[in-house]
Design an enzyme around this catalytic site. Structure first.
Site, mmCIF file in Angstrom:
data_model
loop_
_atom_site.group_PDB
_atom_site.id
_atom_site.type_symbol
_atom_site.label_atom_id
_atom_site.label_comp_id
_atom_site.label_asym_id
_atom_site.label_seq_id
_atom_site.Cartn_x
_atom_site.Cartn_y
_atom_site.Cartn_z
ATOM 1 N N SER A 145 0.836 -1.195 0.000
ATOM 2 C CA SER A 145 0.000 0.000 0.000
ATOM 3 C C SER A 145 0.880 1.257 0.000
ATOM 4 C CB SER A 145 -0.968 -0.065 1.188
ATOM 5 O OG SER A 145 -1.998 0.887 1.029
ATOM 6 N N ASP A 221 -9.988 -5.564 -3.361
ATOM 7 C CA ASP A 221 -9.367 -4.549 -2.495
ATOM 8 C C ASP A 221 -10.289 -3.336 -2.415
ATOM 9 O OD1 ASP A 221 -7.723 -2.347 -1.588
ATOM 10 O OD2 ASP A 221 -5.962 -3.533 -2.126
ATOM 11 N N HIS A 254 -7.364 -6.012 0.836
ATOM 12 C CA HIS A 254 -6.186 -5.185 1.147
ATOM 13 C C HIS A 254 -5.439 -5.675 2.394
ATOM 14 C CE1 HIS A 254 -4.108 -1.444 0.144
ATOM 15 N NE2 HIS A 254 -4.100 -1.064 1.407
#
Lengths: 277, 277
Positions: A145, A221, A254
């Site tokens: 991320s 995600d 995620h």
């Protein structure tokens, strides 16, 4: 440098250290996994950059990377995601300030004194590791991320210092998405030229040494379309002939459940490149 | 029953559910990992019992068990460690009340209404799982610390319901150590006869069906000598001819880094027994 955790794990040791960072002007924690093979040989080091809100703890307790690091004979270093502690400027939001360093060198107030995560990761941390642990001069960088963004940017800008690069769910074009726009405005100001140095999609057209990029991205995600936009990286790589393996994973989100599933593939990718020399 | 988490992981799914427990008179969470093979076949179920202070989250985020569960084709269910929530009696200490159910049926006030974790694990939870998921009637039980105690006791007392048993760092003789003495006094009162039903070392001499026990214990465990005392289990098994594989692991402590290192061996042990039929 002071050792604050020391745990046997998969035949090696998972440790956490605290040291005084000159770059960040504060004490910093980093985690380091030393596989069994590090007792008798100097090994390559992979630097893992975590995402928003994380400390050095998230990756080491949730990713399950130690098994693979031991199998492949690589050290993994996982730093904190920002300067932290008393006297460090902060913001009440989770995506700015402490836990959200974005791996840039801030130029704006109140951030400029401490928020130099780019220099910390590129220079100070590897020098510290190589002076104190059984590390050789082969380095890889990866992350998740915000940390995937950091890994891509640092890898693209420093292909001689970091010979292998990969990312999970990276923010590939921070200049074009809300997380990045907010952080870059605060840390770097309004001159968009300065943003390009920290934007993987913008860097792809400038980089000369074309390190192959490995990226895994879950298609379930929750940040996919607004913040991550993997199609922008794909387009930039195609346009510039930059080698990219982009795995789009049906059903994955995620979380660290996604990272744990594919971390073994990433460690194998790094080992293959780092042991070539 | 309501699904509150659903995450792709190692080709299967890590899920969390909430249901109203009749046994415990409160809503309860449990985690369940459904491997890929559960889409097309009914599979054995392993019940993981966590230690003091844990919820259903610790095991699923830190043990790295999903990879092995997927490889071996077993479901893993990880319940909470006690009743929890508004109106549930509690104590200010970490080792009594919420997060510290000790897998007994409490008989003393104020615990007797809710703290029936023994019945919940032995009866209500397996019935719920088998009615709602692709589970067959092969069951294993394992756990850590307080949950290792729970697994040994429940396995020894119910060898027809749970065909395989193992434990990490179990409290093998709660009647003889501070954690157990405190909890059993509160939950069961002062009649030591009632304690024997929840004490693995005491049960070894009474059990008729001699399920082989697999136990892993770290030798750098901070609770080794005061609370865990693995030598008492070894002596009881030797005296009674009960089959025990007790692995004493140099350098390993009480943490999930230890569990993650050896969880694959435990899952393989359960699969081998559960697939024999």
């Amino acid at each position: 440098m002071k050792r604050i955790e020391h745990r046997a794990c998969f035949g090696g040791h998972q440790e956490v250290y605290q040291h005084e960072s000159n770059t960040l002007s504060c004490p910093m924690n980093f985690a380091i996994f030393l596989p069994k093979a590090s007792r008798t040989a100097n090994l390559p080091v992979l630097y893992w950059l975590s995402g928003l809100t994380c400390t050095e703890q998230n990756f080491i307790s949730k990713a399950g990377a130690q098994r693979y690091a031991n199998e492949h004979g690589v050290i993994i270093v996982a730093p904190d995601t920002s300067p932290r502690g008393e006297g460090i400027p902060n913001d009440s939001a989770y995506d700015l300030g402490i836990g959200a360093g974005f791996y840039v060198n801030a130029t704006q107030e109140p951030w400029a004194k401490n928020f130099k995560m780019y220099d910390y990761i590129v220079h100070e941390l590897p020098a510290l590791i190589e002076a104190n642990f059984p590390a050789n001069d082969r380095r890889g960088i990866f992350g998740h991320s915000m940390g995937g963004h950091g890994a891509l940017v640092i890898g693209l800008r420093n292909p001689d210092r970091f010979q292998s690069v990969s990312a999970f769910s990276p923010i590939v074009a921070p200049s074009q998405v809300p997380w990045g726009e907010k952080a870059f405005t605060a840390y770097l100001g309004n001159d968009l030229k300065t943003w390009e140095e920290y934007d993987a999609v913008a860097l792809i057209s400038k980089t000369k040494k074309r390190l192959p990029l490995l990226v895994d991205q879950g298609l379930a995600d929750e940040f996919l379309e607004l913040q991550l936009r993997p199609e922008l990286l794909k387009a930039a790589c195609e346009e510039n002939g930059h080698p990219l393996t982009q795995n789009l994973r049906e059903g994955y989100d995620h979380s660290y459940y996604f990272i744990a599933t594919f971390i073994g593939d990433h460690i194998a990718h790094h080992e293959k490149i780092l042991k070539m020399k």
